[in-house]
Motif scaffolding. Structure first.
Motif, PDB file in Angstrom:
ATOM      1  N   ALA A 259       0.846  -1.198   0.000  1.00  0.00           N
ATOM      2  CA  ALA A 259       0.000   0.000   0.000  1.00  0.00           C
ATOM      3  C   ALA A 259       0.878   1.244   0.000  1.00  0.00           C
ATOM      4  N   VAL A 260       0.462   2.242  -0.766  1.00  0.00           N
ATOM      5  CA  VAL A 260       1.214   3.496  -0.865  1.00  0.00           C
ATOM      6  C   VAL A 260       0.230   4.650  -0.722  1.00  0.00           C
ATOM      7  N   SER A 261       0.448   5.502   0.280  1.00  0.00           N
ATOM      8  CA  SER A 261      -0.372   6.713   0.401  1.00  0.00           C
ATOM      9  C   SER A 261       0.332   7.864  -0.313  1.00  0.00           C
ATOM     10  N   GLY A 262      -0.437   8.879  -0.677  1.00  0.00           N
ATOM     11  CA  GLY A 262       0.140   9.959  -1.478  1.00  0.00           C
ATOM     12  C   GLY A 262       0.573   9.436  -2.832  1.00  0.00           C
ATOM     13  N   ALA A 263      -0.184   8.488  -3.367  1.00  0.00           N
ATOM     14  CA  ALA A 263       0.245   7.749  -4.550  1.00  0.00           C
ATOM     15  C   ALA A 263       0.216   8.571  -5.831  1.00  0.00           C
ATOM     16  N   ALA A 264      -0.436   9.732  -5.808  1.00  0.00           N
ATOM     17  CA  ALA A 264      -0.465  10.583  -7.003  1.00  0.00           C
ATOM     18  C   ALA A 264       0.601  11.667  -6.947  1.00  0.00           C
ATOM     19  N   GLY A 265       1.439  11.656  -5.905  1.00  0.00           N
ATOM     20  CA  GLY A 265       2.461  12.690  -5.727  1.00  0.00           C
ATOM     21  C   GLY A 265       3.746  12.394  -6.490  1.00  0.00           C
ATOM     22  N   MET A 266       4.677  13.347  -6.401  1.00  0.00           N
ATOM     23  CA  MET A 266       5.916  13.251  -7.170  1.00  0.00           C
ATOM     24  C   MET A 266       6.818  12.124  -6.686  1.00  0.00           C
ATOM     25  N   ILE A 267       6.914  11.918  -5.367  1.00  0.00           N
ATOM     26  CA  ILE A 267       7.755  10.830  -4.862  1.00  0.00           C
ATOM     27  C   ILE A 267       7.218   9.495  -5.372  1.00  0.00           C
TER      28      ILE A 267
ATOM     29  N   ALA B  75       1.091  -6.653  -5.763  1.00  0.00           N
ATOM     30  CA  ALA B  75      -0.178  -5.937  -5.912  1.00  0.00           C
ATOM     31  C   ALA B  75       0.002  -4.562  -5.292  1.00  0.00           C
ATOM     32  N   LEU B  76      -0.251  -3.515  -6.057  1.00  0.00           N
ATOM     33  CA  LEU B  76      -0.126  -2.145  -5.571  1.00  0.00           C
ATOM     34  C   LEU B  76      -1.498  -1.619  -5.168  1.00  0.00           C
ATOM     35  N   LYS B  77      -1.591  -1.081  -3.961  1.00  0.00           N
ATOM     36  CA  LYS B  77      -2.844  -0.553  -3.422  1.00  0.00           C
ATOM     37  C   LYS B  77      -2.600   0.929  -3.156  1.00  0.00           C
ATOM     38  N   LEU B  78      -3.187   1.783  -3.965  1.00  0.00           N
ATOM     39  CA  LEU B  78      -2.826   3.198  -4.005  1.00  0.00           C
ATOM     40  C   LEU B  78      -3.890   4.060  -3.325  1.00  0.00           C
ATOM     41  N   LEU B  79      -3.438   4.824  -2.329  1.00  0.00           N
ATOM     42  CA  LEU B  79      -4.332   5.685  -1.559  1.00  0.00           C
ATOM     43  C   LEU B  79      -4.132   7.141  -1.945  1.00  0.00           C
TER      44      LEU B  79
ATOM     45  N   ALA C 116      -6.110  11.904 -10.795  1.00  0.00           N
ATOM     46  CA  ALA C 116      -4.673  11.716 -11.025  1.00  0.00           C
ATOM     47  C   ALA C 116      -4.268  10.273 -10.726  1.00  0.00           C
ATOM     48  N   LEU C 117      -4.894   9.665  -9.712  1.00  0.00           N
ATOM     49  CA  LEU C 117      -4.607   8.262  -9.397  1.00  0.00           C
ATOM     50  C   LEU C 117      -4.952   7.367 -10.573  1.00  0.00           C
ATOM     51  N   GLU C 118      -6.040   7.670 -11.246  1.00  0.00           N
ATOM     52  CA  GLU C 118      -6.414   6.881 -12.423  1.00  0.00           C
ATOM     53  C   GLU C 118      -5.355   7.008 -13.511  1.00  0.00           C
ATOM     54  N   GLY C 119      -4.801   8.207 -13.647  1.00  0.00           N
ATOM     55  CA  GLY C 119      -3.715   8.398 -14.607  1.00  0.00           C
ATOM     56  C   GLY C 119      -2.487   7.581 -14.241  1.00  0.00           C
ATOM     57  N   VAL C 120      -2.163   7.532 -12.951  1.00  0.00           N
ATOM     58  CA  VAL C 120      -1.045   6.709 -12.487  1.00  0.00           C
ATOM     59  C   VAL C 120      -1.294   5.248 -12.829  1.00  0.00           C
TER      60      VAL C 120
ATOM     61  N   ARG D 235       0.643  -7.607 -10.749  1.00  0.00           N
ATOM     62  CA  ARG D 235      -0.540  -8.424 -10.993  1.00  0.00           C
ATOM     63  C   ARG D 235      -1.837  -7.700 -10.688  1.00  0.00           C
ATOM     64  N   GLU D 236      -1.813  -6.754  -9.780  1.00  0.00           N
ATOM     65  CA  GLU D 236      -3.031  -6.012  -9.427  1.00  0.00           C
ATOM     66  C   GLU D 236      -2.674  -4.572  -9.088  1.00  0.00           C
ATOM     67  N   VAL D 237      -3.575  -3.664  -9.429  1.00  0.00           N
ATOM     68  CA  VAL D 237      -3.508  -2.277  -8.976  1.00  0.00           C
ATOM     69  C   VAL D 237      -4.891  -1.886  -8.506  1.00  0.00           C
ATOM     70  N   SER D 238      -4.996  -1.348  -7.310  1.00  0.00           N
ATOM     71  CA  SER D 238      -6.280  -0.835  -6.831  1.00  0.00           C
ATOM     72  C   SER D 238      -6.080   0.578  -6.325  1.00  0.00           C
ATOM     73  N   ILE D 239      -7.074   1.429  -6.524  1.00  0.00           N
ATOM     74  CA  ILE D 239      -6.974   2.817  -6.104  1.00  0.00           C
ATOM     75  C   ILE D 239      -8.194   3.178  -5.268  1.00  0.00           C
ATOM     76  N   GLY D 240      -8.028   4.100  -4.355  1.00  0.00           N
ATOM     77  CA  GLY D 240      -9.142   4.509  -3.516  1.00  0.00           C
ATOM     78  C   GLY D 240      -8.771   5.651  -2.596  1.00  0.00           C
ATOM     79  N   ILE D 241      -9.753   6.156  -1.870  1.00  0.00           N
ATOM     80  CA  ILE D 241      -9.543   7.269  -0.952  1.00  0.00           C
ATOM     81  C   ILE D 241      -9.870   6.884   0.489  1.00  0.00           C
ATOM     82  N   ASP D 242     -10.237   5.632   0.715  1.00  0.00           N
ATOM     83  CA  ASP D 242     -10.575   5.159   2.047  1.00  0.00           C
ATOM     84  C   ASP D 242      -9.475   4.211   2.528  1.00  0.00           C
ATOM     85  N   PRO D 243      -8.696   4.595   3.552  1.00  0.00           N
ATOM     86  CA  PRO D 243      -7.605   3.723   3.992  1.00  0.00           C
ATOM     87  C   PRO D 243      -8.087   2.375   4.498  1.00  0.00           C
ATOM     88  N   TYR D 244      -9.320   2.302   4.996  1.00  0.00           N
ATOM     89  CA  TYR D 244      -9.838   1.030   5.484  1.00  0.00           C
ATOM     90  C   TYR D 244     -10.062   0.037   4.341  1.00  0.00           C
ATOM     91  N   GLU D 245     -10.197   0.519   3.128  1.00  0.00           N
ATOM     92  CA  GLU D 245     -10.311  -0.352   1.967  1.00  0.00           C
ATOM     93  C   GLU D 245      -8.951  -0.582   1.311  1.00  0.00           C
TER      94      GLU D 245
END
Length: 446
Positions: free
Chosen positions: A107-115, A136-140, A148-152, A165-175
């Motif tokens: 899981a990566v938070s700030g996933a749409a940022g420059m880092i 599997a990357l889980k992007l918060l 922007a996350l969709e673009g990533v 193998r998997e990429v998931s994106i979302g704004i809820d850390p519990y998911e």
């Protein structure tokens, strides 16, 4: 509750939430919504058609088949492939099972940022966890960064990484944090004009308190957490205190970039390549009170002070250069050190999953309880660590101290303790009292 509306045009669907309306166009690279409110998942699993043992595995696209009645899906069956990932690989399914490790959830938070823009592709390529480790990357992100996350995610698709193998994106850390085995917490609010450091501690502290609770609720019980968002030492402490079911040793504040900068400066001064520099420690807080340790560092196996005789340079210019390197970079380039920060995150992870070379160590901000150095307990403080490569670490015991090093460490310790008092309301330790001694924020935090 979200409502999905299908219009008369088959290529268009709209997702409505109570606050926002998002519109997407489907294609062969379309997203499949698991929770239309704020969570989208892309399956990046290659499709393996059933063949007999002697059949040749070919790279081809499945031809369209006549519609058949819907059947209940087997929960153990791999989900259908999408877009370019419907192409078969030259690797048979049975070979994959034998040669590849079990999927790791990161899981990566700030996933749409420059880092993250630098980091995610290193993770997906196998550079971090190895060429036989599917991921599997889980992007918060946030509501503002969802597009922007969709673009990533689209860029990750287009890069065709076999291990991804998997990429998931979302704004809820519990998911997003569900079953995460690594959590790289990069997202944090930068310090704005006129903002006091105490205000930033409170604002970002609330973010990391919530993320700690989410990790505690849904992540793997042995999740490894690397906190990058600043002030990272105190944010790591807040996150840890809000995740009591996860071992305290699993939380790290990133000080590896500071260590890398220290190695670079020592190498330049000694006229050697950086791989000749070892045993470098960053003590303390990730701020201008950090202590680059030249007393225990070595160049070509020799103590630094035997190679670099200029003690004044070591005590003054060297320390200052390491502390202010980020600010100088911003002045030169007009932006913060996102690329080198991403590299240092990779280095930090590798240091935990690769055995530390004999006699060497690395720096990480870790929980101080039980430390052998006399550093105050119950804080997160950068110290020298070793690992046998299983994701865990131990503190190094055979280090030397002199009056200069000890006094610098105590100054950084006092600052971390002051920050801790300032966020007591977020760590369950009572009423917050802010008595920060001075403004020691690094330039990149503003």
């Amino acid at each position: 509750m979200a409502v999905a509306e299908l219009t008369g045009t088959p290529s268009l669907y709209t997702t409505r939430t109570t606050h926002h309306r998002y519109q997407y166009y489907s294609s062969q690279l379309s997203y499949v919504s698991t929770r239309l409110s704020n969570y989208r998942r892309i399956s990046l699993r290659p499709h393996y058609p059933r063949t007999n043992q002697n059949a040749r595995t070919r790279c081809s696209v499945k031809e369209a088949e006549a519609p058949v009645a819907l059947q209940t899906e087997d929960p153990k069956k791999k989900p259908e492939c999408y877009g370019v990932f419907c192409l078969t690989y030259d690797l048979k399914a049975e070979d994959e099972i034998k040669s590849w490790k079990k999927l790791v959830n990161v899981a990566v938070s700030g996933a749409a940022g420059m880092i993250s823009n630098h980091l995610l592709f290193k993770l997906a390529s196998g550079e971090v966890f190895g060429p036989d480790q599917p991921i599997a990357l889980k992007l918060l992100g946030s509501e503002r960064s969802l597009q922007a996350l969709e673009g990533v995610a689209m860029e990750l698709e287009d890069s065709l990484y076999p291990l991804l193998r998997e990429v998931s994106i979302g704004i809820d850390p519990y998911e997003v944090f569900q079953d995460a085995e690594w959590a790289l917490l990069i997202g944090a609010k930068p310090r704005g004009p006129g903002m006091e450091r105490a205000d930033l501690l409170d604002i970002n502290g609330q973010i990391f308190a919530e993320q700690g609770k989410a990790l505690n609720a849904v992540a793997s019980r042995n999740v490894k957490v690397v906190v990058v968002g600043n002030p990272c030492n105190t944010n790591a402490l807040i996150c840890m205190k809000n995740a009591p079911d996860i071992p305290a040793k699993n939380f790290h504040a990133l000080t590896r970039l500071d260590e890398n900068r220290a190695k670079c400066q020592l190498a330049l001064k000694a006229g050697v390549f950086y791989d000749k520099v070892s045993n470098v420690t960053i003590w303390g807080n990730h701020s201008t009170t950090q202590v680059p340790d030249f007393l225990n560092a070595r160049i070509n196996g020799l103590p630094v002070k035997e190679v670099i005789k200029d003690i004044k340079w070591l005590e003054q210019e060297f320390t200052e250069k390491v502390q202010k390197r980020g600010g100088v970079l911003i002045q030169k380039w007009g932006r913060s050190s996102a690329a080198s920060t991403a590299v240092s995150i990779v280095d930090a992870i590798k240091s935990l999953i690769t055995p530390t070379p004999e006699g060497d160590w690395f720096s990480s901000g870790v929980y101080t309880n039980g430390n052998p150095y006399g550093v105050a307990e119950n804080i997160v403080f950068s110290m020298p660590c070793r690992s046998n490569g299983d994701g865990d670490y131990e503190l190094v015991k055979d280090v030397n101290f002199d009056d200069f090093l000890h006094s610098r460490i105590k100054k950084s310790e006092a600052e971390v303790l002051a920050e801790k008092r300032c966020v007591a309301h977020l760590t369950g330790e009572g009423i917050a009292v802010c008595d920060l001694p001075e403004d020691t924020m690094l330039p990149g935090e503003m």
